[in-house]
Write a protein that holds these residues in place. Structure first.
Motif, PDB file in Angstrom:
ATOM      1  N   TYR A  12      -2.292   8.520   6.451  1.00  0.00           N
ATOM      2  CA  TYR A  12      -3.296   8.811   5.419  1.00  0.00           C
ATOM      3  C   TYR A  12      -3.812   7.524   4.770  1.00  0.00           C
ATOM      4  O   TYR A  12      -5.022   7.374   4.540  1.00  0.00           O
ATOM      5  N   LEU A  13      -2.908   6.595   4.507  1.00  0.00           N
ATOM      6  CA  LEU A  13      -3.317   5.334   3.882  1.00  0.00           C
ATOM      7  C   LEU A  13      -4.180   4.501   4.833  1.00  0.00           C
ATOM      8  O   LEU A  13      -5.178   3.898   4.408  1.00  0.00           O
ATOM      9  N   GLU A  14      -3.815   4.469   6.104  1.00  0.00           N
ATOM     10  CA  GLU A  14      -4.656   3.755   7.076  1.00  0.00           C
ATOM     11  C   GLU A  14      -6.043   4.379   7.145  1.00  0.00           C
ATOM     12  O   GLU A  14      -7.057   3.660   7.169  1.00  0.00           O
ATOM     13  N   HIS A  15      -6.090   5.696   7.160  1.00  0.00           N
ATOM     14  CA  HIS A  15      -7.376   6.400   7.188  1.00  0.00           C
ATOM     15  C   HIS A  15      -8.202   6.072   5.948  1.00  0.00           C
ATOM     16  O   HIS A  15      -9.422   5.858   6.033  1.00  0.00           O
ATOM     17  N   ALA A  53      -0.879  14.941  -7.633  1.00  0.00           N
ATOM     18  CA  ALA A  53      -1.860  14.774  -6.565  1.00  0.00           C
ATOM     19  C   ALA A  53      -1.540  13.517  -5.760  1.00  0.00           C
ATOM     20  O   ALA A  53      -1.157  12.482  -6.314  1.00  0.00           O
ATOM     21  N   GLN A  54      -1.696  13.611  -4.447  1.00  0.00           N
ATOM     22  CA  GLN A  54      -1.450  12.485  -3.550  1.00  0.00           C
ATOM     23  C   GLN A  54      -2.655  11.561  -3.556  1.00  0.00           C
ATOM     24  O   GLN A  54      -3.717  11.893  -3.049  1.00  0.00           O
ATOM     25  N   ASN A  55      -2.492  10.361  -4.140  1.00  0.00           N
ATOM     26  CA  ASN A  55      -3.572   9.390  -4.199  1.00  0.00           C
ATOM     27  C   ASN A  55      -3.174   8.102  -3.494  1.00  0.00           C
ATOM     28  O   ASN A  55      -2.023   7.658  -3.613  1.00  0.00           O
ATOM     29  N   PRO A  56      -4.089   7.477  -2.771  1.00  0.00           N
ATOM     30  CA  PRO A  56      -3.797   6.165  -2.178  1.00  0.00           C
ATOM     31  C   PRO A  56      -3.712   5.118  -3.270  1.00  0.00           C
ATOM     32  O   PRO A  56      -4.475   5.141  -4.239  1.00  0.00           O
ATOM     33  N   GLY A  57      -2.765   4.205  -3.136  1.00  0.00           N
ATOM     34  CA  GLY A  57      -2.608   3.179  -4.165  1.00  0.00           C
ATOM     35  C   GLY A  57      -1.926   1.930  -3.635  1.00  0.00           C
ATOM     36  O   GLY A  57      -1.773   1.745  -2.424  1.00  0.00           O
ATOM     37  N   GLY A  58      -1.490   1.102  -4.557  1.00  0.00           N
ATOM     38  CA  GLY A  58      -0.965  -0.215  -4.248  1.00  0.00           C
ATOM     39  C   GLY A  58      -1.992  -1.242  -4.673  1.00  0.00           C
ATOM     40  O   GLY A  58      -3.127  -1.239  -4.191  1.00  0.00           O
ATOM     41  N   ALA A  59      -1.605  -2.136  -5.590  1.00  0.00           N
ATOM     42  CA  ALA A  59      -2.585  -3.037  -6.206  1.00  0.00           C
ATOM     43  C   ALA A  59      -3.417  -3.840  -5.210  1.00  0.00           C
ATOM     44  O   ALA A  59      -4.648  -3.893  -5.337  1.00  0.00           O
ATOM     45  N   ILE A 100       0.887  -1.149   0.000  1.00  0.00           N
ATOM     46  CA  ILE A 100       0.000   0.000   0.000  1.00  0.00           C
ATOM     47  C   ILE A 100       0.932   1.207   0.000  1.00  0.00           C
ATOM     48  O   ILE A 100       1.913   1.245   0.760  1.00  0.00           O
ATOM     49  N   LEU A 101       0.656   2.156  -0.864  1.00  0.00           N
ATOM     50  CA  LEU A 101       1.604   3.239  -1.090  1.00  0.00           C
ATOM     51  C   LEU A 101       0.882   4.484  -1.569  1.00  0.00           C
ATOM     52  O   LEU A 101      -0.327   4.483  -1.771  1.00  0.00           O
ATOM     53  N   PRO A 158      -9.604   6.505  -5.736  1.00  0.00           N
ATOM     54  CA  PRO A 158     -10.625   7.535  -5.940  1.00  0.00           C
ATOM     55  C   PRO A 158     -11.428   7.369  -7.228  1.00  0.00           C
ATOM     56  O   PRO A 158     -12.512   7.931  -7.366  1.00  0.00           O
ATOM     57  N   ALA A 159     -10.896   6.601  -8.181  1.00  0.00           N
ATOM     58  CA  ALA A 159     -11.557   6.446  -9.477  1.00  0.00           C
ATOM     59  C   ALA A 159     -12.490   5.237  -9.539  1.00  0.00           C
ATOM     60  O   ALA A 159     -13.218   5.059 -10.524  1.00  0.00           O
TER      61      ALA A 159
END
Length: 320
Positions: A63-66, A28-34, A10-11, A301-302
């Motif tokens: 932020y990723l945990e949230h 833009a800061q987006n949460p990711g990681g497959a 998760i990144l 987000p998408a």
């Protein structure tokens, strides 16, 4: 009981977001990681899920945990490394929306997950266990991922694997092939891209490549073909399910949306049922999820909702 438990990276995906007045690119800061993206798609469709992985002791990790919690994903299996920062990736898009990546991961917190840190009770409580090959690039996460997949399989769980091959993260293609093959050997459900199929089978024809992959153990194989749709194969069926025409903005997360939608539909099936059923309707739904994801920026987000996918399938599908 969780429908889906996923282990892996998760990144932060820093995705293109215009330019300043001086023409300097903005990200833009987006949460990711497959693996996290797959869980988010499953959760958005109404499935229950939990994540196993590791972040750093920083703003990005918090932020990723949230983000996971906001999507209803159980985070009790998310560990925090007290020294190594959260992994970052910068996404670069070409004129068609296809992406390439620059990773900041040497070191990165996701790679520091150990087998002893993996909460086995979450695997015990799941129907499907999912992982990918980004976790197989280096130890200790490589051992954690393979041990977790073996544990899941030995405890009667359905195991799902997506190579999610990123050449820049591997020493060379031979090393990638070696470790991805170990992942495939544990998989009941396998998704590959065209590039990954070529790497693992030396075949560019999805009909031939999917057959080779099926013979390596999975009960169902899916080959995503971008704008051309997806090829599917099991012992009982195979075929091409075409995609629909859309205005593609960003392909980040499309394959993960596809996989999350597949696994959500298979959450209550046995391996025998998966091997015997016609997979076309499952793939049609998953195609719609992946296609809609490309019409927006970012990954999590998408991701589309169940209602958006159903509306798209019913009213907007135009096969290429």
């Amino acid at each position: 009981m969780f429908d889906l438990v996923s282990l892996g990276e998760i990144l932060i995906d820093f995705t293109p977001s215009g330019t300043t007045k001086q023409g300097i690119p903005l990200f833009a800061q987006n949460p990711g990681g497959a693996p996290a993206n797959v869980l988010a798609m499953n959760s958005k469709l109404g499935g229950s899920s939990a994540f196993l992985g590791k972040v750093g002791p920083d703003h990005f990790g918090a932020y990723l945990e949230h983000t996971l919690k906001c999507h209803g994903i159980d985070t009790s299996g998310l560990a925090v490394d007290e020294e190594i920062p959260t992994t970052l990736a910068f996404v670069h898009l070409d004129e068609t929306g296809d992406r390439s990546f620059t990773f900041y991961r040497k070191p990165g917190a996701d790679l520091q997950l150990t087998w002893t840190e993996v909460k086995k009770d979450l695997i015990d409580a799941c129907k499907i266990f999912h992982f990918g090959s980004v976790s197989l690039t280096d130890d200790p996460c490589r051992t954690a991922a393979l041990e977790a997949a073996s544990y899941a399989k030995s405890h009667g769980k359905i195991v799902s694997f997506d190579p999610n091959y990123r050449p820049v993260l591997w020493k060379d293609p031979h090393s990638a092939h070696q470790w991805i093959a170990k992942g495939i050997s544990l998989a009941d459900i396998l998704k590959v891209s065209e590039e990954e199929m070529l790497l693992m089978t030396n075949q560019s024809d999805p009909a031939l490549g999917s057959q080779i992959l099926l013979e390596q153990g999975p009960k169902a194989v899916f080959v995503t073909l971008g704008e051309h749709g997806s090829y599917y194969r099991s012992q009982s069926c195979h075929g091409l399910c075409p995609a629909a025409r859309v205005n593609t903005i960003d392909t980040t997360g499309a394959g993960d949306a596809f996989m999350g939608a597949v696994l959500w539909q298979m959450r209550d099936l046995t391996l025998e049922e998966i091997a015997a059923m016609d997979l076309r309707e499952i793939v049609s739904f998953a195609n719609a999820a992946g296609t809609l994801t490309t019409t927006r920026s970012g990954a999590i987000p998408a991701l589309p909702s169940l209602e958006e996918i159903q509306h798209f399938k019913n009213n907007q599908e135009m096969p290429l």
